[in-house]
Design an enzyme around this catalytic site. Structure first.
Site, mmCIF file in Angstrom:
data_model
loop_
_atom_site.group_PDB
_atom_site.id
_atom_site.type_symbol
_atom_site.label_atom_id
_atom_site.label_comp_id
_atom_site.label_asym_id
_atom_site.label_seq_id
_atom_site.Cartn_x
_atom_site.Cartn_y
_atom_site.Cartn_z
ATOM 1 N N HIS A 1 -3.614 19.984 4.461
ATOM 2 C CA HIS A 1 -3.914 18.843 3.487
ATOM 3 C C HIS A 1 -2.440 18.448 3.045
ATOM 4 C CE1 HIS A 1 -3.848 22.267 0.688
ATOM 5 N NE2 HIS A 1 -2.936 21.507 -0.054
ATOM 6 N N HIS B 1 3.222 17.933 -1.835
ATOM 7 C CA HIS B 1 3.663 18.926 -0.658
ATOM 8 C C HIS B 1 2.502 18.802 0.336
ATOM 9 C CE1 HIS B 1 0.136 20.987 -2.752
ATOM 10 N NE2 HIS B 1 -0.068 21.491 -1.770
ATOM 11 N N GLU C 1 3.397 24.530 1.494
ATOM 12 C CA GLU C 1 2.361 25.517 1.129
ATOM 13 C C GLU C 1 1.843 26.246 2.633
ATOM 14 O OE1 GLU C 1 -1.905 25.851 -1.261
ATOM 15 O OE2 GLU C 1 -0.999 23.907 -0.639
#
Length: 134
Positions: free
Chosen positions: A7, A79, A130
């Site tokens: 994502h 992010h 991430e």
């Protein structure tokens, strides 16, 4: 080491307004809001055919997202999350290469109930990364 993009996360000052924009204006399918107190956020996911967009709203003044929004009041990209097969071996490889893992270096459980780690943006051209174990 890297798998697919899981994502892209956007920090938003008002989650309800962001949901309305994504559903009404863009015709997107949006998940129900979820509280993640360990990460200091309330999140929803916009489901796309090939990935997701995570919309993040801070939970309180101490949230990392509150600090981000103080610098970027209109919101913005926070992010990008990549999938990895083994988060511990990915972490160890990155640390050995001189990359910095944020926090205590140990994975925490993210919004999908899977282990996640964040990597310092200064090590990745200004982008917070991430990693999520699949």
């Amino acid at each position: 080491m890297l798998g697919r993009v899981n994502h892209i996360a956007l920090a938003v000052p008002n989650l309800a307004e962001a949901i309305e924009t994504y559903t009404s204006t863009l015709g997107a399918s949006v998940s129900e809001p979820e509280l993640l107190p360990e990460h200091g956020v309330r999140v929803v996911f916009v489901t796309l055919e090939n990935t997701k967009v995570e919309l993040l709203e801070p939970l309180g003044e101490t949230s990392p997202i509150a600090a981000f929004l103080a610098r970027n009041p209109g919101g913005g990209m926070h992010h990008i999350c990549y999938e990895v097969d083994d988060i511990i071996s990915a972490r160890d490889r990155l640390v050995a290469a001189g990359c910095r893992v944020l926090g205590d270096g140990e994975p925490k459980f993210g919004a999908h109930g899977k282990p996640v780690l964040f990597l310092h943006p200064k090590d990745f051209f200004g982008t917070l990364i991430e990693l999520e174990q699949v």
